[in-house]
Design a protein around this motif. Structure first.
Motif, PDB file in Angstrom:
ATOM      1  N   SER A 480     -13.519  -8.916  14.847  1.00 55.87           N
ATOM      2  CA  SER A 480     -14.164  -8.156  16.260  1.00 55.87           C
ATOM      3  C   SER A 480     -13.363  -6.703  16.005  1.00 55.87           C
ATOM      4  O   SER A 480     -12.557  -6.890  16.060  1.00 55.87           O
ATOM      5  N   THR A 481     -14.483  -5.724  16.563  1.00 58.46           N
ATOM      6  CA  THR A 481     -13.442  -4.383  16.556  1.00 58.46           C
ATOM      7  C   THR A 481     -12.390  -4.499  16.653  1.00 58.46           C
ATOM      8  O   THR A 481     -11.261  -3.658  16.691  1.00 58.46           O
ATOM      9  N   PHE A 482     -12.072  -5.213  18.405  1.00 57.32           N
ATOM     10  CA  PHE A 482     -10.408  -5.009  19.393  1.00 57.32           C
ATOM     11  C   PHE A 482     -10.193  -6.063  19.309  1.00 57.32           C
ATOM     12  O   PHE A 482      -8.916  -6.288  19.764  1.00 57.32           O
ATOM     13  N   ALA A 483      -9.881  -6.672  18.358  1.00 52.17           N
ATOM     14  CA  ALA A 483      -9.118  -8.771  17.905  1.00 52.17           C
ATOM     15  C   ALA A 483      -8.346  -7.616  16.582  1.00 52.17           C
ATOM     16  O   ALA A 483      -8.984  -6.751  16.033  1.00 52.17           O
ATOM     17  N   ASP A 484      -7.192  -8.571  16.501  1.00 56.26           N
ATOM     18  CA  ASP A 484      -6.569  -7.964  15.301  1.00 56.26           C
ATOM     19  C   ASP A 484      -7.060  -8.459  14.501  1.00 56.26           C
ATOM     20  O   ASP A 484      -7.707  -8.786  13.680  1.00 56.26           O
ATOM     21  N   ARG A 485      -6.370  -6.953  13.473  1.00 57.22           N
ATOM     22  CA  ARG A 485      -7.178  -7.572  12.284  1.00 57.22           C
ATOM     23  C   ARG A 485      -6.551  -9.009  11.203  1.00 57.22           C
ATOM     24  O   ARG A 485      -6.065  -9.368  11.249  1.00 57.22           O
ATOM     25  N   ILE A 486      -7.718 -10.132  10.912  1.00 61.05           N
ATOM     26  CA  ILE A 486      -6.660 -10.778   9.804  1.00 61.05           C
ATOM     27  C   ILE A 486      -7.169 -10.405   8.538  1.00 61.05           C
ATOM     28  O   ILE A 486      -7.612  -9.891   7.879  1.00 61.05           O
ATOM     29  N   PRO A 487      -5.574 -11.367   8.136  1.00 55.66           N
ATOM     30  CA  PRO A 487      -4.856 -10.683   6.906  1.00 55.66           C
ATOM     31  C   PRO A 487      -5.518 -11.933   5.740  1.00 55.66           C
ATOM     32  O   PRO A 487      -5.977 -12.709   6.221  1.00 55.66           O
ATOM     33  N   LEU A 488      -5.992 -10.735   5.276  1.00 54.99           N
ATOM     34  CA  LEU A 488      -6.998 -11.361   4.038  1.00 54.99           C
ATOM     35  C   LEU A 488      -6.155 -11.266   2.926  1.00 54.99           C
ATOM     36  O   LEU A 488      -5.086 -11.069   1.898  1.00 54.99           O
ATOM     37  N   TYR A 489      -6.551 -12.952   1.906  1.00 52.98           N
ATOM     38  CA  TYR A 489      -5.354 -12.944   0.481  1.00 52.98           C
ATOM     39  C   TYR A 489      -6.151 -13.478   0.219  1.00 52.98           C
ATOM     40  O   TYR A 489      -7.264 -14.272  -0.054  1.00 52.98           O
ATOM     41  N   ALA A 490      -6.223 -13.591  -1.363  1.00 53.95           N
ATOM     42  CA  ALA A 490      -6.856 -14.338  -2.962  1.00 53.95           C
ATOM     43  C   ALA A 490      -6.100 -14.739  -3.969  1.00 53.95           C
ATOM     44  O   ALA A 490      -5.198 -14.364  -3.983  1.00 53.95           O
ATOM     45  N   SER A 491      -6.988 -14.991  -4.656  1.00 50.36           N
ATOM     46  CA  SER A 491      -5.659 -15.324  -6.269  1.00 50.36           C
ATOM     47  C   SER A 491      -6.211 -14.368  -7.328  1.00 50.36           C
ATOM     48  O   SER A 491      -7.129 -13.840  -7.077  1.00 50.36           O
ATOM     49  N   SER A 492      -5.730 -14.990  -8.176  1.00 46.62           N
ATOM     50  CA  SER A 492      -6.006 -13.640  -9.293  1.00 46.62           C
ATOM     51  C   SER A 492      -7.490 -13.368  -9.953  1.00 46.62           C
ATOM     52  O   SER A 492      -7.266 -12.440 -10.805  1.00 46.62           O
ATOM     53  N   LYS A 493      -8.119 -14.310  -9.655  1.00 45.39           N
ATOM     54  CA  LYS A 493      -9.306 -14.343  -9.799  1.00 45.39           C
ATOM     55  C   LYS A 493     -10.347 -13.462  -9.182  1.00 45.39           C
ATOM     56  O   LYS A 493     -11.266 -12.883  -9.670  1.00 45.39           O
ATOM     57  N   SER A 494      -9.799 -13.024  -8.135  1.00 43.68           N
ATOM     58  CA  SER A 494      -9.994 -12.040  -7.231  1.00 43.68           C
ATOM     59  C   SER A 494      -9.951 -10.406  -7.755  1.00 43.68           C
ATOM     60  O   SER A 494     -10.487  -9.522  -8.386  1.00 43.68           O
ATOM     61  N   HIS A 495      -8.454  -9.949  -8.639  1.00 42.28           N
ATOM     62  CA  HIS A 495      -8.590  -9.147  -9.965  1.00 42.28           C
ATOM     63  C   HIS A 495      -9.234  -8.781 -11.078  1.00 42.28           C
ATOM     64  O   HIS A 495      -8.752  -9.931 -11.912  1.00 42.28           O
ATOM     65  N   SER A 496      -9.395  -7.531 -11.433  1.00 42.40           N
ATOM     66  CA  SER A 496      -9.779  -7.595 -12.805  1.00 42.40           C
ATOM     67  C   SER A 496      -9.946  -5.656 -12.946  1.00 42.40           C
ATOM     68  O   SER A 496     -10.135  -5.740 -12.202  1.00 42.40           O
ATOM     69  N   LYS A 497      -8.679  -5.773 -14.210  1.00 45.52           N
ATOM     70  CA  LYS A 497      -8.181  -4.831 -14.799  1.00 45.52           C
ATOM     71  C   LYS A 497      -9.766  -3.423 -15.423  1.00 45.52           C
ATOM     72  O   LYS A 497      -9.669  -2.505 -15.281  1.00 45.52           O
ATOM     73  N   GLN A 498     -11.112  -4.350 -15.843  1.00 51.36           N
ATOM     74  CA  GLN A 498     -11.794  -3.453 -16.207  1.00 51.36           C
ATOM     75  C   GLN A 498     -12.185  -3.605 -15.110  1.00 51.36           C
ATOM     76  O   GLN A 498     -13.028  -1.956 -14.621  1.00 51.36           O
ATOM     77  N   ILE A 499     -12.924  -3.872 -13.623  1.00 53.52           N
ATOM     78  CA  ILE A 499     -13.812  -3.468 -12.499  1.00 53.52           C
ATOM     79  C   ILE A 499     -12.631  -2.827 -11.928  1.00 53.52           C
ATOM     80  O   ILE A 499     -12.808  -1.448 -11.944  1.00 53.52           O
ATOM     81  N   ASP A 500     -11.116  -2.766 -11.831  1.00 55.31           N
ATOM     82  CA  ASP A 500     -10.321  -1.836 -11.196  1.00 55.31           C
ATOM     83  C   ASP A 500     -10.526  -0.447 -11.734  1.00 55.31           C
ATOM     84  O   ASP A 500     -10.445   0.477 -10.894  1.00 55.31           O
ATOM     85  N   ARG A 501     -11.000  -0.085 -12.734  1.00 54.39           N
ATOM     86  CA  ARG A 501     -11.107   1.259 -12.880  1.00 54.39           C
ATOM     87  C   ARG A 501     -12.031   1.895 -12.391  1.00 54.39           C
ATOM     88  O   ARG A 501     -11.428   3.612 -12.416  1.00 54.39           O
ATOM     89  N   THR A 502     -12.700   1.283 -11.712  1.00 52.12           N
ATOM     90  CA  THR A 502     -13.828   2.059 -11.302  1.00 52.12           C
ATOM     91  C   THR A 502     -14.028   1.947  -9.772  1.00 52.12           C
ATOM     92  O   THR A 502     -14.263   2.362  -8.942  1.00 52.12           O
ATOM     93  N   ASP A 503     -13.248   0.792  -9.481  1.00 55.88           N
ATOM     94  CA  ASP A 503     -13.988   0.174  -8.035  1.00 55.88           C
ATOM     95  C   ASP A 503     -12.384  -0.563  -7.201  1.00 55.88           C
ATOM     96  O   ASP A 503     -12.100  -1.392  -7.577  1.00 55.88           O
ATOM     97  N   LYS A 504     -11.660  -0.006  -6.809  1.00 58.41           N
ATOM     98  CA  LYS A 504     -10.973  -0.324  -5.744  1.00 58.41           C
ATOM     99  C   LYS A 504     -10.693  -0.430  -3.759  1.00 58.41           C
ATOM    100  O   LYS A 504     -10.045  -0.952  -3.081  1.00 58.41           O
ATOM    101  N   GLY A 505     -11.448   0.593  -3.806  1.00 62.01           N
ATOM    102  CA  GLY A 505     -12.356   1.484  -2.589  1.00 62.01           C
ATOM    103  C   GLY A 505     -12.369   0.025  -1.038  1.00 62.01           C
ATOM    104  O   GLY A 505     -11.509  -0.202  -0.201  1.00 62.01           O
ATOM    105  N   ASP A 506     -13.222  -1.173  -1.513  1.00 63.39           N
ATOM    106  CA  ASP A 506     -13.845  -2.078  -0.874  1.00 63.39           C
ATOM    107  C   ASP A 506     -12.902  -3.184  -0.440  1.00 63.39           C
ATOM    108  O   ASP A 506     -13.150  -3.979  -0.175  1.00 63.39           O
ATOM    109  N   LEU A 507     -11.742  -2.971  -1.591  1.00 65.07           N
ATOM    110  CA  LEU A 507     -10.732  -4.391  -1.327  1.00 65.07           C
ATOM    111  C   LEU A 507      -9.566  -3.682  -0.158  1.00 65.07           C
ATOM    112  O   LEU A 507      -8.647  -4.586  -0.432  1.00 65.07           O
ATOM    113  N   GLU A 508      -9.222  -2.546   0.190  1.00 60.90           N
ATOM    114  CA  GLU A 508      -8.654  -1.688   0.531  1.00 60.90           C
ATOM    115  C   GLU A 508      -7.614  -3.390   1.908  1.00 60.90           C
ATOM    116  O   GLU A 508      -7.906  -4.122   2.600  1.00 60.90           O
ATOM    117  N   GLY A 509      -6.138  -3.270   1.811  1.00 60.83           N
ATOM    118  CA  GLY A 509      -5.571  -4.379   2.422  1.00 60.83           C
ATOM    119  C   GLY A 509      -5.593  -5.901   2.241  1.00 60.83           C
ATOM    120  O   GLY A 509      -4.177  -6.376   2.843  1.00 60.83           O
TER     121      GLY A 509
END
Length: 625
Positions: A480-509
């Motif tokens: 919900s847009t009027f609710a507090d944003r829920i903190p998002l966490y992930a493991s190292s599997k979510s991070h790729s140095k290869q993919i991050d070269r071109t795509d970081k925007g969708d993971l903001e926060g």
């Protein structure tokens, strides 16, 4: 297992020895003969217990005692607890000793909260020194088993003092006390270095072992001084012999090193990545000779080659199946070894250690942060496969130790299944149904906005880099847009140095755990990272992680003994801060990072060791009393 059973029987026979019994009468002797005849017909603790149900008086009590002894031999803890509960209904039984038996049975079943309630109910009733010593020992053992050495220490000290003063034999007391002290920091030991002579003696000897870890000569001298000062102290029984002190604490002198890696078969690429890390680290070590062997050779070939080489240390194998086969054959039983994977079997040598990039380390680190932040209702998202289910089960198992709430679990089969999984968990689908119903009641346009459930306070994603980049936008649009944003966490599997070269925007926060090597956040890593990227500019993520792991495996060797002996010791490596638990497994603490403004920035997040529920319950009971 046989040795463990014998020790257990000795312990509980000691507990039985502290009981008080009435002098038998002539009639009770007749009952005893009858009970013995019945007991001889039974073949198990359960069958003796069933016989006791059909008897009365002293006859029944004696059969219950026999059933209790048999239950201990069989390690049938539920039955032992049940027998204790039956004996509790008999006035002539030593009730304090009996309740100690019940508490012990509950402890063996991990019913720690119930055991503590019984032990706390006995406070003020422990007039016999035997009862008091065993009470303190059991209480200490419960806290120690839950890895709370500071909480356990005072109970261990009191048990030791009472046992020494009254010549009470508790076979495992001194060793368990010593093992517990080795988990305490020097600061904690200093605080315990007061009170009775027994307590001071224990605290001093533990401090000596920490202060003089790297100097066998000084440690030897300090222990000699301690022996003169604390003549007859119970810690003498657990001290190493004089000629073992140097071996226990001195660094391992490695002249000849054998590395076992997969150099053939489908995992050869993984072996190549590990070999690169080993070679890079060897430049910083003073090892005369290093030999690489293919771990996929059969056991006989490997055993022959290793015997011929006669190495001072072995690193590897990588594959679990190969660790199993070498363990079963006792190939490395007399050689110090650092296996590059976890091991589920019995550790055959205290010189064997295990190092793996286990995702469970990250799950536990995230869980401790969630609890430190006061999050009550986590939601977990993971792929519906063996690995995803394993991590979900691990999180659930650990979470239940600290919280009565249940996490919300979402398992998705593929990318098409993700939207439905997320909307169902957040109950957005129900909100849409309500909106649809309201719209049907009115002809004119109705302003509406979907609502998501408000009790979820943190979300943990256990998907890979591609899955995380698909999940994150779904979460953004369904909360919900009027609710507090829920903190998002992930493991190292979510991070790729290869993919991050071109795509970081969708993971903001998004917060995530990661190896220092993959973040390049330490200045000391810059030169090595630059060299690595020059030599292997297109290496996949798993190869980069294995390089870091192998690099650390070589550099940690000189310190591996100290890490396994001294509590709180850590080695800062490319794969995280490394420590060694009591089972010889290397545990990792990773770095935290966050996606922010299309960059990855290191962050420091609050974390602390949580308090298990059974201790929370105990604290509540103590407060109310």
């Amino acid at each position: 297992m046989r040795l463990k059973l014998v020790s257990l029987l000795i312990i509980l026979s000691g507990l039985s020895a502290c009981s008080t019994t009435e002098k038998p009468t002539k009639n009770s002797d007749n009952f005893s003969n009858s009970a013995n005849a019945l007991k001889n017909q039974a073949t198990s603790a359960q069958s003796i217990y069933q016989l006791a149900q059909n008897r009365q008086g002293a006859d029944k009590i004696q059969l219950l005692y026999s059933a209790r002894d048999a239950a201990i031999t069989e390690q049938n803890w539920p039955l032992l607890e049940k027998i204790g509960s039956d004996l509790e209904l008999t006035a002539s039984v030593d009730q304090i000793q009996n309740r100690l038996y019940i508490a012990f049975a509950q402890k063996q079943q991990d019913k720690n909260a119930q055991a503590l309630v019984i032990l706390q109910s006995l406070d003020g009733q422990l007039t016999q020194p035997e009862h008091f010593a065993w009470h303190q020992f059991l209480t200490a053992s419960i806290y120690a088993s839950q890895n709370f050495p500071k909480k356990a220490a005072p109970y261990f000290f009191r048990a030791s003092e009472t046992a020494a003063k009254n010549n009470i034999e508790i076979p495992q007391l001194n060793q368990n006390l010593w093992d517990n002290l080795k988990k305490l920091s020097s600061y904690a030991l200093e605080r315990f270095n007061r009170g009775s002579v027994i307590q001071q003696g224990w605290a001093n000897i533990a401090l000596y072992h920490q202060v003089y870890t790297s100097s066998g000569v000084e440690l030897d001298q300090a222990i000699n001084n301690w022996r003169r000062r604390y003549v007859g102290h119970p810690a003498v029984t657990v001290l190493p012999k004089q000629d073992e002190l140097f071996t226990e604490f001195s660094p391992i002198n490695i002249e000849r090193l054998v590395i076992l890696l997969p150099q053939s078969g489908p995992n050869e690429r993984l072996g190549d990545a590990l070999k690169a890390g080993v070679l890079a680290a060897l430049d910083k070590q003073n090892i005369s000779e290093t030999l690489f062997l293919d771990e996929n050779l059969n056991t006989e070939e490997l055993a022959a080659k290793i015997e011929e080489i006669n190495p001072d240390f072995v690193v590897g194998p990588l594959l679990k199946a190969n660790i199993d086969k070498l363990t079963a054959a006792n190939t490395l039983i007399n050689i110090p070894a650092l296996h590059l994977n976890t091991f589920d079997g019995e550790r055959i040598s205290l010189q064997h250690y295990f190092f793996a990039l286990s995702p469970e380390h990250e799950v536990e680190q995230a869980l401790e942060h969630f609890l430190a932040m006061g999050y009550q209702k986590p939601m977990l998202l993971a792929p519906n496969n063996v690995n995803g289910q394993r991590l979900i089960d691990y999180f659930n198992l650990q979470w239940q130790r600290y919280s009565e709430t249940k996490p919300q679990i979402g398992l998705y089969n593929d990318k098409k299944d993700m939207p439905n999984t997320i909307t169902s968990l957040l109950e957005v689908d129900k909100s849409k149904e309500r909106i649809k119903t309201v719209k049907a009641l009115f002809k004119q346009e109705v302003e509406n906005e979907t609502r998501s459930r408000s009790d979820i306070d943190v979300i943990y994603i256990l998907g890979d880099a591609i899955e995380t980049r698909l999940i994150k936008p779904y979460l953004d649009v369904n909360v919900s847009t009027f609710a507090d944003r829920i903190p998002l966490y992930a493991s190292s599997k979510s991070h790729s140095k290869q993919i991050d070269r071109t795509d970081k925007g969708d993971l903001e926060g998004l917060y995530f755990t990661e190896l220092p090597w993959m973040l390049n956040s330490q200045v000391k890593l810059h030169t090595l990272r630059a060299q690595y990227d020059t030599l292997w500019p297109e290496q996949v993520d798993i190869s980069q992680r294995l390089f870091a792991m192998a690099y650390d495996a070589i550099l940690v060797l000189p310190e591996i003994r100290q890490l396994s002996i001294v509590p709180g010791n850590e080695f800062s490596g490319l794969s995280g801060k490394l420590s060694i638990n009591s089972n010889g497994h290397i545990e990792r603490t990773l770095n935290w990072a966050q996606y922010s403004n299309r960059r990855i920035k290191p962050v420091q997040l609050k974390t602390q060791r949580p308090i298990p529920l059974f201790m929370q319950s105990a604290n509540t009971i103590q407060t109310s009393n």
